[in-house]
Motif scaffolding. Sequence first.
Motif, PDB file in Angstrom:
ATOM      1  N   ALA A 191       6.139  -0.655   1.293  1.00 42.51           N
ATOM      2  CA  ALA A 191       4.869  -0.321   1.952  1.00 42.51           C
ATOM      3  C   ALA A 191       4.995   1.033   2.650  1.00 42.51           C
ATOM      4  O   ALA A 191       6.000   1.319   3.303  1.00 42.51           O
ATOM      5  CB  ALA A 191       4.501  -1.409   2.955  1.00 42.51           C
ATOM      6  N   LYS A 231      -4.799   6.156  -1.611  1.00 43.58           N
ATOM      7  CA  LYS A 231      -4.045   4.937  -1.300  1.00 43.58           C
ATOM      8  C   LYS A 231      -4.188   3.977  -2.476  1.00 43.58           C
ATOM      9  O   LYS A 231      -5.261   3.854  -3.064  1.00 43.58           O
ATOM     10  CB  LYS A 231      -4.584   4.272  -0.035  1.00 43.58           C
ATOM     11  N   VAL A 232      -3.094   3.313  -2.801  1.00 40.81           N
ATOM     12  CA  VAL A 232      -3.084   2.352  -3.895  1.00 40.81           C
ATOM     13  C   VAL A 232      -2.399   1.086  -3.412  1.00 40.81           C
ATOM     14  O   VAL A 232      -1.322   1.143  -2.834  1.00 40.81           O
ATOM     15  CB  VAL A 232      -2.330   2.906  -5.125  1.00 40.81           C
ATOM     16  N   ASN A 233      -3.044  -0.039  -3.663  1.00 42.50           N
ATOM     17  CA  ASN A 233      -2.439  -1.338  -3.401  1.00 42.50           C
ATOM     18  C   ASN A 233      -1.858  -1.803  -4.724  1.00 42.50           C
ATOM     19  O   ASN A 233      -2.588  -1.933  -5.707  1.00 42.50           O
ATOM     20  CB  ASN A 233      -3.495  -2.315  -2.871  1.00 42.50           C
ATOM     21  N   THR A 234      -0.548  -2.007  -4.769  1.00 43.99           N
ATOM     22  CA  THR A 234       0.096  -2.263  -6.054  1.00 43.99           C
ATOM     23  C   THR A 234       1.235  -3.255  -5.930  1.00 43.99           C
ATOM     24  O   THR A 234       1.776  -3.471  -4.853  1.00 43.99           O
ATOM     25  CB  THR A 234       0.624  -0.945  -6.658  1.00 43.99           C
ATOM     26  N   ALA A 284       2.046   1.556  -9.890  1.00 40.84           N
ATOM     27  CA  ALA A 284       1.095   2.170  -8.950  1.00 40.84           C
ATOM     28  C   ALA A 284       0.186   3.165  -9.677  1.00 40.84           C
ATOM     29  O   ALA A 284      -1.026   3.196  -9.437  1.00 40.84           O
ATOM     30  CB  ALA A 284       1.839   2.856  -7.808  1.00 40.84           C
ATOM     31  N   THR A 323       0.788   5.718  -0.946  1.00 43.29           N
ATOM     32  CA  THR A 323      -0.037   6.892  -1.213  1.00 43.29           C
ATOM     33  C   THR A 323       0.446   7.505  -2.510  1.00 43.29           C
ATOM     34  O   THR A 323       1.629   7.813  -2.647  1.00 43.29           O
ATOM     35  CB  THR A 323       0.072   7.921  -0.070  1.00 43.29           C
ATOM     36  N   ASN A 345       0.857  -1.186   0.000  1.00 46.67           N
ATOM     37  CA  ASN A 345       0.000   0.000   0.000  1.00 46.67           C
ATOM     38  C   ASN A 345       0.891   1.233   0.000  1.00 46.67           C
ATOM     39  O   ASN A 345       1.793   1.353   0.842  1.00 46.67           O
ATOM     40  CB  ASN A 345      -0.905   0.023   1.232  1.00 46.67           C
TER      41      ASN A 345
END
Length: 162
Positions: free
Chosen positions: A151, A56-59, A92, A42, A40
């Motif tokens: 992270a 927020k991006v989960n990548t 991302a 930003t 995660n």
Amino acid sequence: MRQTLARRAVVTTAALGLALATAPAAAHAQAAPNTNKAVNVTLTVQGPDGLLFKGKVNTKGHDVTTATGGAHKCDGTNGNANPSKVPTPTAALDDAARRNYFAWDGTWYASFDDYSVDTIKNVSGGGSAYWSISVNGTPTPVGGCQFKLNAGDRVAFTWTSF
């Protein structure tokens, strides 16, 4: 008889030693950690007239496709920057765009094994501007498909004129 037993013991010991020495290393190796585990971060996209995206991006590193650049890997192994796949800033951006329904485009440069981000949300760089990439406030020293994210990192694509 003693010589025969001694000879057998030596042959058996040598064979066993040879078998153990040539056994596959994988039998003793531990599994490599997953270096491309999703993280995660930003992501902020700052255009010339203000904020275009923040969230927020989960990548994790993955193949990316753009209209101009086509489909290419964007997983940190580009340019041999990392020995295995890792999350990257351009991946991302791509994930944020797909999940939040905005477009971005980039030109693929084979000589750099990376994309140049040209347009985000219909805002283009051009002759006197470009999209710069920074992580935790520091410009990345390599392309957006080569830089490893961790992270909690803060990734920024900023429209920059010169």
